[in-house]
Design an enzyme around this catalytic site. Structure first.
Site, short mmCIF file in Angstrom:
data_model
loop_
_atom_site.label_atom_id
_atom_site.label_comp_id
_atom_site.label_asym_id
_atom_site.label_seq_id
_atom_site.Cartn_x
_atom_site.Cartn_y
_atom_site.Cartn_z
N GLU A 141 6.22 -5.95 9.42
CA GLU A 141 5.47 -5.76 8.17
C GLU A 141 5.47 -7.04 7.33
O GLU A 141 6.51 -7.45 6.82
CB GLU A 141 6.09 -4.63 7.34
N ASP A 176 0.74 -2.58 5.50
CA ASP A 176 0.92 -2.04 4.15
C ASP A 176 -0.23 -2.53 3.29
O ASP A 176 -0.37 -3.73 3.03
CB ASP A 176 2.27 -2.49 3.59
N GLN A 202 0.79 1.89 5.37
CA GLN A 202 1.36 2.34 4.11
C GLN A 202 0.41 2.01 2.98
O GLN A 202 -0.45 1.14 3.10
CB GLN A 202 2.72 1.67 3.85
N GLU A 238 4.33 4.69 0.15
CA GLU A 238 5.44 3.86 -0.33
C GLU A 238 5.11 3.36 -1.73
O GLU A 238 4.85 2.19 -1.96
CB GLU A 238 5.70 2.70 0.63
#
Length: 258
Positions: A141, A176, A202, A238
Site C-alpha cells: 500500500e 487506498d 480502501q 479506513e
C-alpha cells in the site's frame, strides 16, 4: 455497489476492540479489517469474528515498534530477520480468522536509497513466497507523506512497477483511494490502469479522512466505477468518523448492497 468492510481500528471505537465485531455486524457490515490484532490472542479474535458472523478482509503484518515510531521494517536493510519473524507471528491470526490477505508495511526510509530499495524488494519477495504456501495474498500500500512522513512506499507507479517486475502470483496492490488522491489525484484513471494488480481497495473522505461521502471526492461515482471495472473484493472503510460511528453511517445505508 461494492461490498464494504468496516475498519475496526478507526470505526466503532466507542466499543472495546473485541466488541467492535458485533457492533459492525449490527450496523449491517458483512466483513471487517483492522491494522493490528496482536494485543489480543488469535483465538479470541477469531471467536469474536465468527460470533458476529463476519468475514475477515485484511489486516497488517506486525510493523516493528509502532510506539517508538516504526511504520514497518521491510525497507530497512538490517531488519530482514525481523520481517520474517513478523510473518510467522501473523500466521496464527490469519488462520484463526480465515484472512485471505495481509499487508506488509514498508517502514520509514528514503525511496531513492539503493540499500532501502534492495531490502524492500527482497523482503516483499520473501514474504510473498512464504504467504503463498499458506494460500494468502500479500498486498503493498502506498501511503501519503502527510499522514505518514518519511514512509518509503509513497508512489503508486513505483509500487505497480515493483509488483509487475516481481511477477509473483499472490502479490498485489492495496489501492487506498484516500492516499491516492493526496499523492497523485486522478483516482479513477489510476483504478482503471491498475485494476489487474489490485487485491484490496480502501476509502475515506479527502482531505479530512472522515466518511467516504465527505470532502472532495464523488464516492458514488467511484463505487460505480469499481463495479464497472469488475472489482469483486471488499472496500475497506479506513476512515475516522466525524462523530459517533453509527451516526455517520448514512452513506453506508445508501450504498451498501441489500
Amino acid at each position: 455497489m461494492p461490498r464494504f468492510a468496516a475498519n475496526l481500528t478507526m470505526m466503532f471505537t466507542e466499543w472495546p476492540f473485541l466488541d467492535r465485531f458485533a457492533a459492525a455486524s449490527d450496523a449491517g457490515f458483512e466483513a471487517v479489517e483492522y491494522l493490528f490484532p496482536y494485543d489480543h490472542a488469535a483465538d479470541a479474535v477469531g471467536a469474536a469474528l465468527r460470533g458476529a458472523g463476519l468475514s475477515q478482509a485484511l489486516f497488517n503484518l506486525p510493523p516493528g515498534d509502532w510506539a517508538a515510531g516504526e511504520r514497518g521494517m521491510a525497507a530497512l536493510p538490517d531488519r530482514a530477520a525481523a520481517v520474517a519473524q513478523a510473518v510467522e507471528a501473523a500466521l496464527p491470526y490469519a488462520a484463526a480468522t480465515g484472512c485471505p490477505t495481509l499487508h506488509l508495511m514498508a517502514g520509514n526510509a528514503d525511496r531513492r536509497d539503493a540499500a532501502a530499495q534492495t531490502a524492500y524488494r527482497s523482503a516483499v519477495a520473501a514474504t510473498a513466497e512464504r504467504l503463498e504456501r499458506e494460500g494468502i495474498t500479500l498486498v503493498l500500500e502506498p501511503i501519503n507523506g502527510r499522514d505518514m512522513p518519511g514512509y518509503f512506499l509513497n508512489d503508486f507507479k513505483f509500487s505497480a512497477e515493483l509488483i509487475r517486475s516481481l511477477g509473483l502470483p499472490n502479490l498485489q496492490l492495496q489501492f487506498d483511494i484516500y492516499h491516492r488522491q493526496i499523492l497523485h489525484g486522478d483516482v479513477v484513471m489510476g483504478l482503471r490502469e491498475m485494476m489487474p494488480l489490485i487485491g484490496h481497495v480502501q476509502i475515506a473522505g479527502v482531505p479530512d479522512r472522515h466518511e467516504p461521502d465527505s470532502g472532495e471526492l464523488d464516492a458514488e461515482f467511484i463505487f460505480a466505477e469499481l463495479d464497472r471495472l469488475g472489482y469483486g473484493g471488499y472496500v475497506g472503510c479506513e476512515y475516522r468518523p466525524a462523530g459517533k460511528t453509527v451516526d455517520g453511517l448514512g452513506w453506508f445505508k445508501r450504498f451498501a448492497r441489500s
